[in-house]
Design an enzyme around this catalytic site. Structure first.
Site, PDB file in Angstrom:
ATOM      1  N   GLY A 324       0.822  -1.213   0.000  1.00  0.00           N
ATOM      2  CA  GLY A 324       0.000   0.000   0.000  1.00  0.00           C
ATOM      3  C   GLY A 324       0.849   1.252   0.000  1.00  0.00           C
ATOM      4  N   TRP A 327       2.218   1.673  -3.492  1.00  0.00           N
ATOM      5  CA  TRP A 327       1.176   2.159  -4.401  1.00  0.00           C
ATOM      6  C   TRP A 327       1.164   3.687  -4.448  1.00  0.00           C
ATOM      7  CZ3 TRP A 327      -3.151   5.235  -3.385  1.00  0.00           C
ATOM      8  CH2 TRP A 327      -4.071   5.346  -4.423  1.00  0.00           C
ATOM      9  N   HIS A 328       1.464   4.315  -3.326  1.00  0.00           N
ATOM     10  CA  HIS A 328       1.405   5.772  -3.278  1.00  0.00           C
ATOM     11  C   HIS A 328       2.541   6.436  -4.057  1.00  0.00           C
ATOM     12  CE1 HIS A 328      -1.506   5.159   0.010  1.00  0.00           C
ATOM     13  NE2 HIS A 328      -1.900   6.378  -0.271  1.00  0.00           N
ATOM     14  N   GLY A 329       3.665   5.782  -4.179  1.00  0.00           N
ATOM     15  CA  GLY A 329       4.759   6.421  -4.900  1.00  0.00           C
ATOM     16  C   GLY A 329       5.992   5.553  -4.985  1.00  0.00           C
ATOM     17  N   PHE A 509      -0.345  10.825  -7.085  1.00  0.00           N
ATOM     18  CA  PHE A 509      -0.340   9.390  -6.817  1.00  0.00           C
ATOM     19  C   PHE A 509      -1.134   8.621  -7.876  1.00  0.00           C
ATOM     20  CE2 PHE A 509      -0.310  11.359  -2.441  1.00  0.00           C
ATOM     21  CZ  PHE A 509       1.060  11.317  -2.340  1.00  0.00           C
TER      22      PHE A 509
END
Length: 509
Positions: A324, A327-329, A509
């Site tokens: 997770g 996923w953001h960066g 994002f």
């Protein structure tokens, strides 16, 4: 095109609404087609060269979904599983190339000691959101949960402009029945009034609050390492970003929900007063709720969830949060942020198993509630430092300063917010210091801790007056003259401050 811009409010939105309800008189497929085209135009406004990426993604996933649906009716489980894996691999390959290729090149270079040239690639807006939305659709189709395959409605489901750039992450089962219902295409005054209330609250959050915290957050994190931050400056920067991110992202979601209601479509909630959470488990039930649900349903549970004992649960939690974070960066700071929240969740679950309930019961409930809320909030603030910092060195510098190891240090220079500029134009320069150092922070913290959230203000009968946690000030919107004046003043203040239109944080994002 931004929701908080003149071109959107006075150009795109009225044209989209007029065309949508006008064409609905000819048939709902015309209205749905118009809204899908308008959504594609909204996306192309940002960067038209990425429109083919979005289009190919839609065709790939719709085709795979149709094939999976056909295979589900023929009971070919093995082939269906193979097609699902290939389709998801295609989605992840596209996401990996655009978002992570240079990150993986850097990791490969660090591991081998060799130099690999970086790839010149630009991240398409919203690719994480429309990729996850469609992966959920594929999995639901393979499981027989998605059965509606109208291509126009599917294009609209993926591209629907209120959610396309920064969420919420949508599920096929939530949206397709609405797009198929004739009731959706009938203009209703109640939808416009409720939608306008949501949109106004979100606009105020973004323009008056989030953008006012931005200069302090940027000053602290951009200066970290270049100058020695003092303990006060470091805490101010960390709190500023904590509040900026919440008001910015939840403001976007409020605007998206409000805009969607004007079109007769209801989006899922994405925030539920997360800073009022009393533990990290509770926080992730309130923060970016559609992402939390996606990670739970399509990653944590398939990994085994809590079905194989405590140790396996903790491993699954950590793996889910690490992914997770990624996923953001494409940065180690996001991975550390995810790992830190995974560690928090492990501690939280372990504490719930072992906490001394009898001893805790002797502490007054109000003190337990306040202590739990403050502890959770501070843990979240510490984690946001990694989320915001440009690199690991800057994050560690800010945390070291927050712990007091750098003494009083320096107070970094900050840029002016739009409210600062307005106060200067109004010849009230002395008010800038009071606003930035007192009113903004006291008011921002009071809002997140003691005011109901947007859905509890606008639709308490649907969502409840307030979530659990600290007591809140009763506040309920009604379609009345008084509320109309308040909302009108809020919109007017925001329109006045459209001096330098700023993007929403989650666009990156």
């Amino acid at each position: 095109m931004l929701f908080n811009s003149y071109s959107f409010l006075f150009g795109f939105l009225p044209i989209a609404l007029a065309g949508y309800f006008g064409l609905a008189r000819l048939g709902q497929r015309f209205a749905a087609g118009w809204l899908a085209l308008a959504s594609l135009g909204f996306y192309a406004w940002w960067e038209i060269r990425f429109l083919p990426v979005l289009g190919l993604s839609i065709i790939w996933n719709f085709g795979a979904g149709c094939l999976l649906h056909h295979l589900a009716t023929t009971r070919q489980a093995g082939l269906r599983r193979f097609i699902l894996l290939v389709a998801i691999a295609g989605d992840l390959a596209a996401l990996g190339y655009y978002k992570y290729v240079n990150f993986f090149i850097g990791v490969a270079g660090d591991l081998t000691g060799l130099h690999f040239a970086a790839v010149n690639v630009i991240l398409p807006l919203g690719i994480s959101f429309f990729t996850f939305t469609q992966i959920a659709f594929l999995v639901d189709t393979a499981q027989g949960k998605a059965r509606e395959f109208n291509f126009i409605n599917y294009v609209l489901f993926v591209t629907y402009f209120p959610h396309l750039i920064a969420g919420p992450i949508l599920h096929h089962k939530q949206m397709m029945p609405q797009f198929a219902s004739p009731e959706t295409y009938v203009p209703r005054s109640a939808n416009f009034a409720t939608g306008a209330a949501y949109f106004t609250i979100g606009l105020v959050k973004k323009c008056l609050l989030a953008d006012s915290f931005a200069p302090d957050a940027a000053a602290a994190f951009n200066a970290a390492g270049a100058v020695t931050l003092g303990v006060a400056a470091a805490w101010k920067g960390a709190i500023a970003y904590t509040l900026q991110l919440y008001f910015d992202f939840s403001g976007y979601i409020d605007m998206a929900i409000g805009l969607s209601l004007c079109f007769g479509v209801r989006l899922p909630l994405n925030f539920d007063s997360p800073y009022r959470a009393t533990n990290i488990i509770d926080f992730w039930r309130r923060w970016h709720m559609t992402l939390s649900q996606f990670l739970r349903d399509y990653l944590y549970i398939p990994l085994g969830g809590n079905r194989h004992g405590a140790t396996r649960r903790y491993v699954n939690l950590m793996a889910t949060m690490l992914l997770g974070g990624l996923w953001h960066g494409a940065s180690w700071t996001f991975v550390i942020w995810g790992g830190l929240h995974g560690f928090y969740l492990v501690l939280n679950h372990a504490w719930q198993r072992a906490k001394p309930k009898a001893a805790l019961q002797r502490v007054p409930a109000s003190i337990r509630l306040a202590a739990a809320t403050l502890t959770t909030f501070l843990a979240v603030v510490v984690a946001w430092v990694f989320f915001r910092a440009p690199d690991l060195a800057a994050a560690l510098h800010v945390l070291k300063s927050m712990a007091g190891f750098n003494g009083l240090g320096a107070l970094p220079a900050r840029s002016f917010s739009d409210i600062d500029l307005f106060l200067m134009m109004a010849k009230l320069p002395n008010a800038i210091t009071f606003w930035n150092d007192v009113a903004l922070y006291v008011g921002g913290l009071a809002i997140v801790f003691f005011l109901p959230n947007s859905q509890s203000i606008v639709e308490p009968d649907r969502y409840g007056a307030a979530p659990n946690g600290l007591p809140t000030v009763p506040l309920r919107w009604q379609p009345s003259l008084a509320w109309g004046l308040v909302m009108g003043l809020g919109v007017a203040a925001c329109l006045t401050l459209f001096m330098s239109t700023s993007e929403f944080l989650y666009f990156q994002f």
